[in-house]
Design a protein around this motif. Structure first.
Motif, PDB file in Angstrom:
ATOM      1  N   ARG A 158      48.748  33.531  29.228  1.00 33.20           N
ATOM      2  CA  ARG A 158      49.328  33.149  30.107  1.00 33.20           C
ATOM      3  C   ARG A 158      48.933  33.282  31.552  1.00 33.20           C
ATOM      4  NH1 ARG A 158      54.267  37.427  28.665  1.00 33.20           N
ATOM      5  NH2 ARG A 158      52.495  38.895  29.299  1.00 33.20           N
ATOM      6  N   PRO A 159      49.583  32.413  32.636  1.00 36.99           N
ATOM      7  CA  PRO A 159      49.377  32.313  33.907  1.00 36.99           C
ATOM      8  C   PRO A 159      48.873  33.743  34.590  1.00 36.99           C
ATOM      9  CG  PRO A 159      51.088  31.033  33.603  1.00 36.99           C
ATOM     10  CD  PRO A 159      50.892  31.646  32.242  1.00 36.99           C
ATOM     11  N   GLY A 160      47.909  33.874  35.164  1.00 38.63           N
ATOM     12  CA  GLY A 160      47.296  35.069  35.675  1.00 38.63           C
ATOM     13  C   GLY A 160      46.592  36.166  34.946  1.00 38.63           C
ATOM     14  N   GLU A 161      46.453  35.692  33.727  1.00 38.52           N
ATOM     15  CA  GLU A 161      45.919  36.883  32.685  1.00 38.52           C
ATOM     16  C   GLU A 161      44.361  36.916  32.488  1.00 38.52           C
ATOM     17  OE1 GLU A 161      48.815  38.246  29.287  1.00 38.52           O
ATOM     18  OE2 GLU A 161      47.943  36.411  29.015  1.00 38.52           O
ATOM     19  N   LYS A 162      43.586  37.610  32.562  1.00 37.14           N
ATOM     20  CA  LYS A 162      41.990  37.621  32.162  1.00 37.14           C
ATOM     21  C   LYS A 162      41.799  37.944  30.766  1.00 37.14           C
ATOM     22  CE  LYS A 162      40.737  39.822  36.489  1.00 37.14           C
ATOM     23  NZ  LYS A 162      40.290  41.159  37.025  1.00 37.14           N
ATOM     24  N   ILE A 163      40.669  37.624  30.232  1.00 37.39           N
ATOM     25  CA  ILE A 163      40.308  37.876  28.971  1.00 37.39           C
ATOM     26  C   ILE A 163      40.053  39.328  28.871  1.00 37.39           C
ATOM     27  CG2 ILE A 163      38.606  37.542  27.115  1.00 37.39           C
ATOM     28  CD1 ILE A 163      40.518  35.221  27.176  1.00 37.39           C
ATOM     29  N   HIS A 164      39.190  39.930  30.017  1.00 40.64           N
ATOM     30  CA  HIS A 164      39.030  41.341  30.002  1.00 40.64           C
ATOM     31  C   HIS A 164      39.360  41.855  31.212  1.00 40.64           C
ATOM     32  CE1 HIS A 164      36.235  40.437  26.419  1.00 40.64           C
ATOM     33  NE2 HIS A 164      35.518  39.418  27.167  1.00 40.64           N
ATOM     34  N   GLU A 165      39.661  43.177  31.299  1.00 34.81           N
ATOM     35  CA  GLU A 165      40.151  43.767  32.324  1.00 34.81           C
ATOM     36  C   GLU A 165      39.100  44.543  33.287  1.00 34.81           C
ATOM     37  OE1 GLU A 165      42.694  43.190  34.339  1.00 34.81           O
ATOM     38  OE2 GLU A 165      44.229  42.478  32.921  1.00 34.81           O
ATOM     39  N   GLU A 166      39.088  44.645  34.354  1.00 30.48           N
ATOM     40  CA  GLU A 166      38.166  45.473  34.957  1.00 30.48           C
ATOM     41  C   GLU A 166      38.667  46.919  35.895  1.00 30.48           C
ATOM     42  OE1 GLU A 166      35.156  42.564  37.202  1.00 30.48           O
ATOM     43  OE2 GLU A 166      37.185  41.502  37.122  1.00 30.48           O
ATOM     44  N   MET A 167      37.967  47.803  36.041  1.00 30.24           N
ATOM     45  CA  MET A 167      38.588  48.691  36.878  1.00 30.24           C
ATOM     46  C   MET A 167      37.361  48.987  37.802  1.00 30.24           C
ATOM     47  SD  MET A 167      41.029  51.187  34.876  1.00 30.24           S
ATOM     48  CE  MET A 167      40.298  51.795  33.280  1.00 30.24           C
ATOM     49  N   ILE A 168      36.470  48.862  37.838  1.00 28.73           N
ATOM     50  CA  ILE A 168      35.325  49.085  38.858  1.00 28.73           C
ATOM     51  C   ILE A 168      34.278  47.947  38.780  1.00 28.73           C
ATOM     52  CG2 ILE A 168      33.277  50.712  39.606  1.00 28.73           C
ATOM     53  CD1 ILE A 168      34.802  53.072  38.291  1.00 28.73           C
ATOM     54  N   THR A 169      34.267  47.164  39.806  1.00 31.58           N
ATOM     55  CA  THR A 169      33.104  46.406  39.962  1.00 31.58           C
ATOM     56  C   THR A 169      31.879  46.536  40.577  1.00 31.58           C
ATOM     57  OG1 THR A 169      33.722  45.497  42.400  1.00 31.58           O
ATOM     58  CG2 THR A 169      35.361  44.780  40.719  1.00 31.58           C
ATOM     59  N   PRO A 170      30.750  45.672  40.349  1.00 33.33           N
ATOM     60  CA  PRO A 170      29.373  45.955  41.070  1.00 33.33           C
ATOM     61  C   PRO A 170      29.576  46.381  42.600  1.00 33.33           C
ATOM     62  CG  PRO A 170      29.195  44.166  39.259  1.00 33.33           C
ATOM     63  CD  PRO A 170      30.814  44.567  39.502  1.00 33.33           C
ATOM     64  N   SER A 171      30.371  45.528  43.101  1.00 39.93           N
ATOM     65  CA  SER A 171      30.559  45.793  44.633  1.00 39.93           C
ATOM     66  C   SER A 171      31.058  47.304  45.028  1.00 39.93           C
ATOM     67  CB  SER A 171      31.312  44.922  45.057  1.00 39.93           C
ATOM     68  OG  SER A 171      31.220  43.554  44.951  1.00 39.93           O
ATOM     69  N   ASP A 172      32.098  47.813  43.830  1.00 42.10           N
ATOM     70  CA  ASP A 172      32.692  49.118  44.148  1.00 42.10           C
ATOM     71  C   ASP A 172      31.399  50.265  44.008  1.00 42.10           C
ATOM     72  OD1 ASP A 172      35.145  48.311  44.428  1.00 42.10           O
ATOM     73  OD2 ASP A 172      35.674  48.251  42.355  1.00 42.10           O
TER      74      ASP A 172
END
Length: 339
Positions: free
Chosen positions: A257-271
């Protein structure tokens, strides 16, 4: 837990939601000597239903307060005499936020700022705001508004002056069985023999209501101010959830659906530059904080994660299986769903 609430007053915004109900049950059981527990929400029908479950004759501590986080003055009135605030109110459905962006912004961003302002206008001591994995590298409006909300609560620690108040944030994945989530949706659709799957590769983080409650209470007790807590939790594949609930159902792939991701993230490399491992949780620390980092590391045995570290549901090391999902659904959502 040594944390005490004797003679303390706690308010939950969005307190009639799934997590609000779970928090209410936990707090009344764990802290029966709490002075006051205030359920603040705009849904009068849900408040009426919740009041039947917690009659004042048996639970004299509980109060129900109709109000909207968009209304700053109402929040200030509600927060008078309150020691702790858990901010759980939000507009959270991704597709509805995409279609009604202004409404989402008013509640999730304007409401967050109103909560911060009301806390400063009263004598609130500690605040825990609920976030979402969708706030991490957001691609939809809901996630963007919750990222903004996170930033508002973290930054509030920088303007408190001599006020001892502490603001912190908890970020986690899909709460198993919460209102509007995929598991109740699939259980209901099972009657039709069809479980529509967005994408067979889609994954999500999974946390129980109890896990969400424990995390909020951890932040309320232990936060120094400005931390964003992330739990270490398993992932599941949407296709496995469908198989666990309706093995004999048709499972057409309908697309995301609009705005959905295949996988969710909680911490990015930038974090990763600001992220520490606390054992049960990770925490993303603010770039500027009002306490010594060395003291924090010593107090919690915090270990810095490696540069470039990330945490997402597709590359997780812990996974639910079809069988474990069935067991969890029977324990936490619907004991009769296999019937």
């Amino acid at each position: 837990m040594n944390f005490e609430m004797k003679n303390k007053s706690l308010l939950i915004t969005g307190g009639t939601g799934s997590l609000g109900n779970a928090l209410t049950e936990h707090i009344l059981n764990r802290f029966p000597d709490i002075r006051r527990l205030i359920i603040f929400s705009r849904d009068e029908q849900k408040q009426f239903q919740m009041a039947q479950k917690y009659p004042i004759e048996k639970y004299p501590q509980i109060r129900f307060f109709i109000g909207d986080v968009r209304d700053r003055d109402r929040l200030i009135r509600a927060f008078k005499g309150v020691d702790y605030v858990i901010h759980a109110a939000a507009m959270k459905h991704v597709h509805l936020a995409e279609y009604n962006p202004e409404e989402c912004i008013k509640t999730n961003i304007g409401g967050a700022q109103n909560v911060v302002d009301a806390c400063f206008e009263t004598n609130v001591e500690r605040v825990v705001a609920l976030s979402t994995d969708k706030a991490c590298a957001p691609i939809n409006l809901y996630g963007a508004t919750k990222l903004t909300s996170d930033k508002l609560f973290v930054a509030a620690n920088n303007i408190k002056g001599n006020n001892p108040i502490r603001f912190s944030v908890v970020r986690y994945g899909n709460v198993m069985g919460s209102n509007g989530s995929v598991i109740p949706f699939f259980i209901n659709k099972k009657k039709e023999g069809i479980l529509p799957i967005t994408d067979p590769k889609m994954t999500r983080f999974n946390i129980s209501l109890k896990g969400g409650v424990d995390m909020v209470m951890h932040a309320l007790e232990h936060a120094w101010g400005g931390e964003l807590f992330v739990p270490k939790i398993p992932s599941y594949r949407i296709a496995d959830v469908a198989e666990a609930i309706g093995p004999d159902c048709d499972k057409p792939v309908v697309g995301i659906r609009p705005g959905e991701k295949i996988h969710e993230e909680m911490i990015t490399p930038s974090d990763s530059f600001y992220t520490y491992d606390l054992g049960k949780y990770y925490t993303i620390l603010p770039a500027t904080h009002q306490w010594k980092l060395t003291d924090f590391i010593e107090e919690f045995g915090a270990e810095k994660v490696s540069e470039g570290f990330s945490y997402n549901s597709g590359e997780n090391t812990e996974w639910e299986t079809v069988e474990s999902l069935r067991q969890l659904i029977m324990e936490h959502v619907d004991s009769n769903f296999l019937v």
